[in-house]
Design an enzyme around this catalytic site. Sequence first.
Site, PDB file in Angstrom:
ATOM      1  N   ASP A  34       0.829  -1.208   0.000  1.00  0.00           N
ATOM      2  CA  ASP A  34       0.000   0.000   0.000  1.00  0.00           C
ATOM      3  C   ASP A  34       0.869   1.266   0.000  1.00  0.00           C
ATOM      4  O   ASP A  34       2.018   1.241   0.443  1.00  0.00           O
ATOM      5  CB  ASP A  34      -0.888  -0.038   1.253  1.00  0.00           C
ATOM      6  CG  ASP A  34      -2.086   0.882   1.133  1.00  0.00           C
ATOM      7  OD1 ASP A  34      -2.359   1.395   0.032  1.00  0.00           O
ATOM      8  OD2 ASP A  34      -2.757   1.103   2.166  1.00  0.00           O
ATOM      9  N   ASN A  36       1.326   3.497  -2.772  1.00  0.00           N
ATOM     10  CA  ASN A  36       1.935   3.911  -4.042  1.00  0.00           C
ATOM     11  C   ASN A  36       1.407   5.264  -4.505  1.00  0.00           C
ATOM     12  O   ASN A  36       2.173   6.129  -4.927  1.00  0.00           O
ATOM     13  CB  ASN A  36       1.695   2.839  -5.101  1.00  0.00           C
ATOM     14  CG  ASN A  36       2.239   1.493  -4.652  1.00  0.00           C
ATOM     15  OD1 ASN A  36       3.432   1.271  -4.663  1.00  0.00           O
ATOM     16  ND2 ASN A  36       1.354   0.606  -4.194  1.00  0.00           N
ATOM     17  N   TRP A  39       2.668   8.028  -2.156  1.00  0.00           N
ATOM     18  CA  TRP A  39       4.091   8.268  -2.428  1.00  0.00           C
ATOM     19  C   TRP A  39       4.236   9.224  -3.611  1.00  0.00           C
ATOM     20  O   TRP A  39       5.033  10.159  -3.575  1.00  0.00           O
ATOM     21  CB  TRP A  39       4.772   6.932  -2.727  1.00  0.00           C
ATOM     22  CG  TRP A  39       6.224   7.004  -3.103  1.00  0.00           C
ATOM     23  CD1 TRP A  39       7.295   6.919  -2.263  1.00  0.00           C
ATOM     24  CD2 TRP A  39       6.767   7.142  -4.432  1.00  0.00           C
ATOM     25  NE1 TRP A  39       8.472   7.003  -2.975  1.00  0.00           N
ATOM     26  CE2 TRP A  39       8.174   7.143  -4.313  1.00  0.00           C
ATOM     27  CE3 TRP A  39       6.206   7.271  -5.710  1.00  0.00           C
ATOM     28  CZ2 TRP A  39       9.022   7.262  -5.422  1.00  0.00           C
ATOM     29  CZ3 TRP A  39       7.052   7.385  -6.807  1.00  0.00           C
ATOM     30  CH2 TRP A  39       8.440   7.384  -6.653  1.00  0.00           C
ATOM     31  N   HIS A  51       2.746   3.571  -8.919  1.00  0.00           N
ATOM     32  CA  HIS A  51       2.559   2.148  -9.242  1.00  0.00           C
ATOM     33  C   HIS A  51       3.794   1.585  -9.942  1.00  0.00           C
ATOM     34  O   HIS A  51       4.214   0.462  -9.687  1.00  0.00           O
ATOM     35  CB  HIS A  51       1.325   1.953 -10.118  1.00  0.00           C
ATOM     36  CG  HIS A  51       0.051   2.355  -9.436  1.00  0.00           C
ATOM     37  ND1 HIS A  51      -0.221   2.033  -8.134  1.00  0.00           N
ATOM     38  CD2 HIS A  51      -1.019   3.077  -9.868  1.00  0.00           C
ATOM     39  CE1 HIS A  51      -1.408   2.522  -7.797  1.00  0.00           C
ATOM     40  NE2 HIS A  51      -1.910   3.159  -8.831  1.00  0.00           N
ATOM     41  N   ASN A  82     -10.553  -2.409  -6.525  1.00  0.00           N
ATOM     42  CA  ASN A  82      -9.714  -1.476  -7.292  1.00  0.00           C
ATOM     43  C   ASN A  82     -10.318  -1.074  -8.648  1.00  0.00           C
ATOM     44  O   ASN A  82      -9.880  -0.102  -9.255  1.00  0.00           O
ATOM     45  CB  ASN A  82      -8.302  -2.039  -7.499  1.00  0.00           C
ATOM     46  CG  ASN A  82      -7.464  -2.064  -6.232  1.00  0.00           C
ATOM     47  OD1 ASN A  82      -6.519  -2.847  -6.113  1.00  0.00           O
ATOM     48  ND2 ASN A  82      -7.785  -1.203  -5.258  1.00  0.00           N
TER      49      ASN A  82
HETATM   50  C1  V0D Z   1       0.805  -1.772  -8.516  1.00  0.00           C
HETATM   51  C2  V0D Z   1       2.535  -2.203  -6.065  1.00  0.00           C
HETATM   52  C3  V0D Z   1       3.607  -6.481 -10.277  1.00  0.00           C
HETATM   53  C4  V0D Z   1       1.055  -2.413  -6.028  1.00  0.00           C
HETATM   54  C5  V0D Z   1       3.250  -3.108  -7.026  1.00  0.00           C
HETATM   55  C6  V0D Z   1      -2.482  -5.687 -12.139  1.00  0.00           C
HETATM   56  C7  V0D Z   1       0.218  -1.811  -7.145  1.00  0.00           C
HETATM   57  C8  V0D Z   1       3.050  -2.714  -8.463  1.00  0.00           C
HETATM   58  C9  V0D Z   1       2.480  -7.053 -10.819  1.00  0.00           C
HETATM   59  C10 V0D Z   1       2.384  -8.380 -11.435  1.00  0.00           C
HETATM   60  C11 V0D Z   1       1.213  -3.995  -9.582  1.00  0.00           C
HETATM   61  C12 V0D Z   1       1.198  -9.103 -11.395  1.00  0.00           C
HETATM   62  C13 V0D Z   1       1.108 -10.365 -11.947  1.00  0.00           C
HETATM   63  C14 V0D Z   1       2.220 -10.917 -12.535  1.00  0.00           C
HETATM   64  C15 V0D Z   1       3.407 -10.230 -12.584  1.00  0.00           C
HETATM   65  C16 V0D Z   1       3.483  -8.970 -12.045  1.00  0.00           C
HETATM   66  C17 V0D Z   1       1.454  -6.129 -10.618  1.00  0.00           C
HETATM   67  C18 V0D Z   1      -0.631  -5.153 -10.568  1.00  0.00           C
HETATM   68  C19 V0D Z   1      -0.130  -4.058  -9.918  1.00  0.00           C
HETATM   69  C20 V0D Z   1      -2.086  -5.155 -10.865  1.00  0.00           C
HETATM   70  F1  V0D Z   1       2.143 -12.162 -13.069  1.00  0.00           F
HETATM   71  N1  V0D Z   1       3.320  -5.300  -9.771  1.00  0.00           N
HETATM   72  N2  V0D Z   1       2.006  -5.058  -9.966  1.00  0.00           N
HETATM   73  N3  V0D Z   1       0.142  -6.191 -10.924  1.00  0.00           N
HETATM   74  N4  V0D Z   1       1.682  -2.873  -8.907  1.00  0.00           N
END
Ligand code: V0D
Length: 256
Positions: A34, A36, A39, A51, A82
Amino acid sequence: MLEKLASQQHNPSGDGVDVNAFENIPRHVAIIMDGNGRWARRRGLPRIAGHRAGMNVVKKIVRAADRLGIEILTLYAFSTENWKRPKDEVDYLMRLPEQFLSSYLKELVEKNVQVRVMGDIERLPAHTRRAVDKAMADTAANDGMVLNFALNYGSRHEITEAVRRLAIDVREGRKDPEDITEKDIAKYLLTNVYPDPDLLIRTSGEIRLSNFMLWQLAYTELWFTDVYWPDFTEDHFHEAIRHYSGRSRRYGGVKE
Ligand code: V0D
């Protein structure tokens, strides 16, 4: 496959952190990533910049978890709530799995990591699902750390589905309702193949579970930090692990 001995692992990071210093490594760590958006706002940047920064922190924490010998790392990437965010932001988020994997899947394969996803992925855009499906397929033969992304995940929905399926078992005569146990419910949850998380980390100062793994967190140690996810470092991660390591869990019983 899930029996790496964390205490015997060497530390390839060479960063001076002795991973053997933790006497008790959690098998399963879950993280609510949480902060992002906050920030980014703090820096006068658009939320999507947060993100993107958060995505790069995921890579660092995956490496850190792998080095510690953690068996399962579950990351809350996208909740069923979301979808209520502005369309532009949702569209950007749905590109992140592809972005993440285009630069990082090779390393995950080399690290013997198994990519998994829990949640309703049928409802994700086709391009997102394709990227995630490919990552799962390309790492399906691996038997190292499980990297489990909660994507379009909501815990009450998960429990509701489990109850629905159990009710069908009853209707079809496969189950006597008098014999329903906790194990029967756990069997129908999306986490049925994993042990419950030993440690939950939530960044960014909110002290809530936000519909995340409500059943599975019953006995989990909880670690909340004010640090925003994009600022979360390997050192912060070690601090949480050290906290866990110093706890002895009683599961409602009495300490031996
Ligand atoms: C945004 C912080 C990696 C939280 C981390 C679709 C919010 C970065 C993935 C990811 C997100 C998901 C599946 C996968 C590989 C990578 C990701 C989302 C958001 C939402 F197989 N970061 N990440 N997916 N954030």
